[in-house]
Every structure is written in structure tokens, then in C-alpha cells.
Design a protein around this motif. Structure first.
Motif, mmCIF file in Angstrom:
data_model
loop_
_atom_site.group_PDB
_atom_site.id
_atom_site.type_symbol
_atom_site.label_atom_id
_atom_site.label_comp_id
_atom_site.label_asym_id
_atom_site.label_seq_id
_atom_site.Cartn_x
_atom_site.Cartn_y
_atom_site.Cartn_z
ATOM 1 N N PRO B 73 -1.852 -2.363 11.269
ATOM 2 C CA PRO B 73 -1.643 -3.000 10.228
ATOM 3 C C PRO B 73 -3.540 -1.988 9.707
ATOM 4 O O PRO B 73 -3.769 -1.745 8.708
ATOM 5 N N ALA B 76 -2.400 0.617 8.105
ATOM 6 C CA ALA B 76 -1.298 0.277 6.606
ATOM 7 C C ALA B 76 -3.042 1.004 6.450
ATOM 8 O O ALA B 76 -2.677 1.087 4.928
ATOM 9 N N LEU B 101 2.691 -8.253 -1.567
ATOM 10 C CA LEU B 101 2.507 -8.720 -0.460
ATOM 11 C C LEU B 101 2.377 -7.199 0.478
ATOM 12 O O LEU B 101 1.579 -6.947 0.999
ATOM 13 N N HIS B 104 -0.859 -6.529 -0.559
ATOM 14 C CA HIS B 104 -2.045 -7.351 -0.061
ATOM 15 C C HIS B 104 -2.941 -6.526 1.263
ATOM 16 O O HIS B 104 -3.954 -6.872 0.773
ATOM 17 N N VAL B 105 -3.104 -5.476 1.790
ATOM 18 C CA VAL B 105 -3.371 -4.166 2.331
ATOM 19 C C VAL B 105 -4.698 -4.438 1.383
ATOM 20 O O VAL B 105 -5.591 -3.444 1.667
ATOM 21 N N MET B 107 -6.601 -5.671 -1.445
ATOM 22 C CA MET B 107 -7.411 -6.593 -1.614
ATOM 23 C C MET B 107 -8.415 -6.728 -0.411
ATOM 24 O O MET B 107 -8.228 -6.672 0.812
ATOM 25 N N THR B 109 -11.138 -9.785 -0.593
ATOM 26 C CA THR B 109 -11.290 -10.429 0.164
ATOM 27 C C THR B 109 -11.413 -10.685 0.785
ATOM 28 O O THR B 109 -9.877 -11.011 1.328
ATOM 29 N N LEU B 111 -9.827 -12.807 3.903
ATOM 30 C CA LEU B 111 -9.061 -14.509 4.081
ATOM 31 C C LEU B 111 -9.403 -15.812 3.775
ATOM 32 O O LEU B 111 -8.968 -16.448 3.393
ATOM 33 N N ARG B 165 7.539 -1.917 -2.647
ATOM 34 C CA ARG B 165 6.707 -2.860 -1.559
ATOM 35 C C ARG B 165 5.756 -2.320 -0.742
ATOM 36 O O ARG B 165 4.692 -2.215 -0.384
ATOM 37 N N ALA B 166 6.309 -0.988 -0.676
ATOM 38 C CA ALA B 166 5.828 0.985 0.662
ATOM 39 C C ALA B 166 4.675 1.379 -0.545
ATOM 40 O O ALA B 166 3.600 1.294 -0.614
ATOM 41 N N MET B 169 1.724 -0.329 -1.890
ATOM 42 C CA MET B 169 0.523 -0.416 -0.711
ATOM 43 C C MET B 169 -0.204 1.186 -1.336
ATOM 44 O O MET B 169 -1.688 0.999 -0.541
#
Lengths: 292, 270
Positions: B73, B76, B101, B104-105, B107, B109, B111, B165-166, B169
Motif C-alpha cells: 500500500p 501504491a 477503488l 482510493h489511494v 484520496m 481524507t 478513513l 483501475r490501475a 491510481m
């Protein structure tokens, strides 16, 4: 009059079913995220109930504060179990992990008995005591309120699971761990999160269950029926857990009243056998689950 | 300027040496390919770079920073995005959710704050979503299947969604593990075009593992050849293609032991 009685028994059954569904969600949450069959879920529930008892009766906290304390305690218990016991077993044979959770259950029972002895206790009542009537049917207020609370918690949980980013991370991890890891999702943290949430939910279910029937160190047996619920529903299905919980709660109530108390569990396990014969992966489960 | 440096990486599983002293460089803005016969260690090398395996020896440097011990992670977040050899989509979710998703990486803000400051988190999500829709969906021509569950899509499209998806990112280096495996000619051509566009229009660096020699030779700037966990050749596609050792590794010498001998001899000379 006959129908009214039937209706009343059904409602009482749904009340218990709500608690089954709630606990089953805690179970499914752990299974989905970490692929661990956690047989200690009943004991986690029991510990939650005792934490509430300890906080409310022992420290004489007001009931709402005691509930918050018990929920937090349940969450911490979940994290401690995951980090301390389950995480080191990552990658081991699933059956070993399964056996370890059985052992965990015994340890939790032992700890509770050391602290609070094995005597049954009753929890301070915090539900309104006005009798509840639905139409003409009477329903015990505790059953009614615990069902309402369970339903609200379940709804809240489903929303979280769907929309909260942590919930999305959970679903992604459940779906494909490797991909989730590569997408920047911290998978080990998701494991802890799943156990923590399950601990909180189990503690909540324990408080509800204890407030209806009192608490004892043997409360964990409730987890056995929950196991039936999740297997019938399909181990990894939240929807299955909900429906199977309600169904089994209702069936037990019916069997208990019309056949006699000794038939309650018989009916449950007959249902389990029939479902396994017809749909080995449960009513709503994924087909390719690796069976133990 | 190289964006990724692999320095003397060795990886073994018990007695099996998957990688021996492998070193390579990926130039910024290039397409670099790793090729080799089955079991040559290509995917092991890939997993060492993306953090799924921890090599026993050697270092992996990304933009000069040692990332050898970082979990996936964190990598990523630094800007390594990857796809998988076997499609690793989140089944049961829609194409849009899968691609989201990937973002996701990005964002900011966390969790919990995404939970508490719903307004801010929602704004951020809306922005990211808009961006994804503009860029990724149009670019990969998957706009029409946005709401479809991924599980029902044909294979070639699933591969494309994984690429989307990749890309969501916004990685600095895009790692593709066999992007055209199992595709028909038309799907392969589409994918090759997308990979070239990723480099040319988006300025991303691409590192890929691929079996399909035709595609590798067509679009790569630099090729590394692995065999039995060792690097046996590297260079421009034409150079590699002409290298007798590569030809032998691919076509086989008919006898594994002579090939091993040959590899050993090369190492002694070096």
C-alpha cells in the motif's frame, strides 16, 4: 384467538431472530474479510454482556455509559484477538485457525468465570417496561426493544458497509486481497477493523441477549445457533445471515411452543441438514467456498 | 533518467532460487518489457518490485528512494500501480466501483475523517469521479459498460477494466503483468494501442511482463530477458531479438543442461 396466539409467538420468534441476525453479521464480517471461521463469536458476545454488567453493576455507571464502555471493550477485545492470536496464524491451515478459535472461546469463558464467577446474573433493565401491543397481539417489551435496536444497528451497519470508505475497503479486501493490497488498501488494518467491528457488534448483541434472559458464562452457546444461521445463509452472505437469522429465530419459537422446548434445537439442526443437502454452499453463499 | 532501479535482487523460496542477482533500470517515460520463458522469474521480479515478495538480497529504488522493505500500500501511495496476470477485479462490484477503488489511494481524507466530515469526503469523491469519467473511461472506451457488474464482462473487457483501475491510481509507473495474455488478435492490437497512448499522451512510465513477442518488439523501448531467474540479455528490441542466447532460451537448445552450462559459462566470464 388461535391466530392471535400464532402471531404473538411469531413476533417473539422474530425478536430472537433479530439477535441471531445481528450476531451472524459479526461472524460474516470476520469471515468475509479474513476467511476465518470464528467459533468464539458466542464467547465474544458473552464477554460483551459481562463488560456491561461489570460497568453497570460493578462501577455503578449509568446504563448508557455502561453500554458505551462495553461496546468499546468488545472492540478492543476484537483487535487484541486479531493482532495477538489470529494474525500470527495467517497462512496456516484453515482448520488450525478454526481450532484455535474454539480454544479462544474456552479461554474467554475461563476468564469471565475467574472475574465474575460462574453464577448466572441478571442485567440491570434499561428498556422501557410499558407492554407493547401490535394490533391485539402482546409482545414482551424487552423482546420488542431488542429487536428494534438490532434492526437499527443492522441497518446502520449495511449503510456503513456500502458507503463508508472503510466499508468499501472491507468489501474490496473480501473480494480480492491481492488487488486490494496493490490498490493501496492497507489489508492488515482492514483485518483489525473487521475484528474490531465484529467485537463491537457481538458485545451489543450480548447486552441485548443478556437483558432479555440474564447472563451466565454459558451464554456462548448462543454462538452455536449463530453458526447454524450463517451456514444456512451461506458463510459469506450478509443478506443470507439476516434472512436465515430471522427464519431460524421464528422456527425455534414455533417449535418451542407447538412441539415443546426440547424440539427447539432439533428443528434448527434438521433445517441445517436439509439446507446442506440441497444447497451445500448455503442459501445465498458463494459456490466456490472452501469447505472445512 | 531512471525512475526505477533494481539492484542485485535475489529471491528464493526454500531451495528454489527464483531470482539471482537481477539488476535492471526503467527509464522515465519509457516502455520497458521483461520477457522470458515460463518459470523464468518474471512474475517473481514483478512481485518483488510491487512489494508482494521481499527479496533476500538486493535493493529496489523508486525515484532514488529505497522501497525494498515497504509494504504494497505504501508503494501504491508513492506511485506504483499494477495489474495482475490473472484478472484480479473486485467481482460483484460494477466497473465504476472497481475503477473508483483505484482512485482510493489518491484520496487525502483518511478513513475516519471521510466518515466524520461527510461533506468534504463527498466533495472529494465527486471530484475524483468526474476526473475518472473524463479521463479513464473515455480513454479506454469503456464508458458504455460503466454500470455493468465486472463478473459478466468478456475477458478482453475485463482486462481493460483492470487497466482502467490501475490508471485511476494515476501511478508514476504502471506495471502490467501479461496485459495481452489470452487475447485474440484484435484485442491485442487494442491493448497495444492503449499502452502506447498511456506512454505518449499521459507520459506514464510502463513496465510490463509479456509473453507475446510480437507486441513486446513492437512497442517496447527497452527489453530485459530473464531465464532461470537470471538476466541473460537486455537492450533495444532489435538487439535482443538478434541475441543468440535469447533465441536459444526461447526456442530451447533441446537440452536443459547445455543451456545451464552455457549460462554458467557466461557468468564466469562476467
Amino acid at each position: 384467538m388461535e391466530w392471535l396466539f400464532f402471531f404473538e409467538v411469531s413476533l417473539a420468534g422474530l425478536g430472537t431472530g433479530g439477535l441471531y441476525a445481528l450476531t451472524a453479521i459479526a461472524f460474516v464480517l470476520i469471515y468475509k474479510a479474513t476467511r476465518v471461521i470464528n467459533l468464539a463469536i458466542g464467547e465474544m458476545l458473552m464477554v460483551g454482556a459481562y463488560l456491561f454488567f461489570g460497568a453497570a453493576a460493578g462501577w455503578a455507571l449509568p446504563w448508557w455509559l455502561a453500554i458505551i464502555a462495553a461496546l468499546i471493550g468488545g472492540g478492543i477485545l476484537g483487535i487484541v484477538l486479531e493482532r495477538g492470536v489470529i494474525r500470527p496464524l495467517l497462512g496456516e491451515n484453515p482448520i488450525s485457525v478454526f481450532m484455535v478459535t474454539i480454544g479462544l472461546g474456552s479461554i474467554l469463558v475461563g476468564m469471565v468465570e475467574l472475574i465474575w464467577t460462574a453464577n448466572p446474573r441478571s442485567l440491570p433493565n434499561f428498556f422501557p417496561t410499558d407492554p407493547i401491543f401490535i394490533g391485539d397481539a402482546f409482545l414482551a417489551p424487552k423482546t420488542f426493544w431488542s429487536f428494534v435496536v438490532a434492526a437499527v444497528v443492522i441497518a446502520l451497519f449495511l449503510l456503513l458497509f456500502r458507503f463508508w470508505r472503510g466499508g468499501v475497503a472491507l468489501r474490496a479486501t473480501a473480494s480480492d486481497q491481492g488487488a486490494a493490497y496493490a490498490m493501496g488498501i492497507n489489508v492488515p488494518a482492514v483485518y483489525s477493523l473487521a475484528w474490531c467491528l465484529a467485537g463491537v457488534i457481538a458485545a451489543g448483541a450480548g447486552i441485548l441477549l443478556g437483558s432479555i434472559g440474564g447472563i451466565s458464562s454459558e451464554m456462548g452457546f448462543f454462538g452455536l445457533t449463530v453458526l447454524v444461521v450463517v451456514i444456512v445463509g451461506g458463510l459469506d452472505s450478509v443478506l443470507g445471515a439476516l434472512l436465515a437469522g430471522i427464519l431460524i429465530g421464528w422456527m425455534e419459537a414455533m417449535a418451542g411452543v407447538y412441539l415443546g422446548g426440547e424440539y427447539e434445537h432439533l428443528v434448527t439442526f434438521i433445517l441445517l441438514m436439509v439446507v446442506l443437502l440441497l444447497r451445500p454452499y448455503g442459501l445465498f453463499g458463494t459456490r466456490e467456498i472452501e469447505r472445512l | 533518467m531512471s525512475i526505477l532501479n533494481v539492484e542485485g535482487v535475489s529471491l528464493s523460496f526454500g531451495g528454489v532460487k527464483a531470482l539471482r542477482d537481477v539488476s535492471m533500470q526503467v527509464e522515465k517515460g519509457s516502455i520497458t518489457a521483461v520477457i522470458g520463458p515460463n518459470g523464468a522469474g518474471k512474475t517473481s521480479l514483478f512481485n518483488s518490485i510491487s512489494g508482494f515478495y521481499k527479496p533476500q538480497e538486493g535493493r529496489v529504488l523508486f525515484e532514488g528512494e529505497d522501497i525494498t522493505r515497504l509494504p504494497p500500500p505504501r508503494r501504491a501511495a508513492l506511485g506504483l500501480g499494477r495489474t495482475f496476470q490473472n484478472i484480479a477485479l473486485f467481482r460483484g462490484m460494477t466497473v465504476l466501483d472497481n475503477v473508483k477503488l483505484g482512485a482510493h489511494v489518491r484520496m487525502r481524507t483518511g478513513l475516519l475523517s471521510a466518515f466524520w466530515y461527510l461533506g468534504k469526503a463527498r466533495r472529494e469523491e465527486a471530484e475524483i469521479r468526474e476526473q475518472i469519467e473524463r479521463e479513464v473511461f473515455d480513454f479506454l472506451e469503456i464508458d458504455h459498460i460503466r454500470r455493468h457488474p465486472v463478473a459478466n464482462l468478456p475477458y478482453g473487457l475485463q482486462k481493460r477494466v483492470e487497466l482502467a483501475r490501475a490508471l485511476a491510481m494515476r501511478p508514476k509507473i504502471l506495471m502490467l503483468d501479461e496485459p495481452v495474455a489470452g487475447m485474440n488478435r484484435e484485442e491485442k492490437e487494442d491493448m497495444a494501442r492503449f499502452i502506447l497512448d498511456v506512454k505518449e499522451h499521459w507520459g506514464m512510465t510502463v513496465l510490463m511482463v509479456e509473453h507475446d513477442m510480437g507486441m513486446v518488439m513492437d512497442i517496447s523501448d527497452q527489453v530485459y530477458v530473464l531465464n532461470f531467474g537470471q538476466l541473460i540479455a537486455s537492450g533495444k528490441p532489435a538487439e535482443v531479438q538478434a541475441n543468440p542466447e535469447v533465441i536459444q532460451a526461447y526456442l530451447g537448445s533441446g537440452d536443459v543442461s547445455t543451456l545451464r552450462e552455457k549460462l554458467g559459462a557466461r557468468k564466469r566470464v562476467a
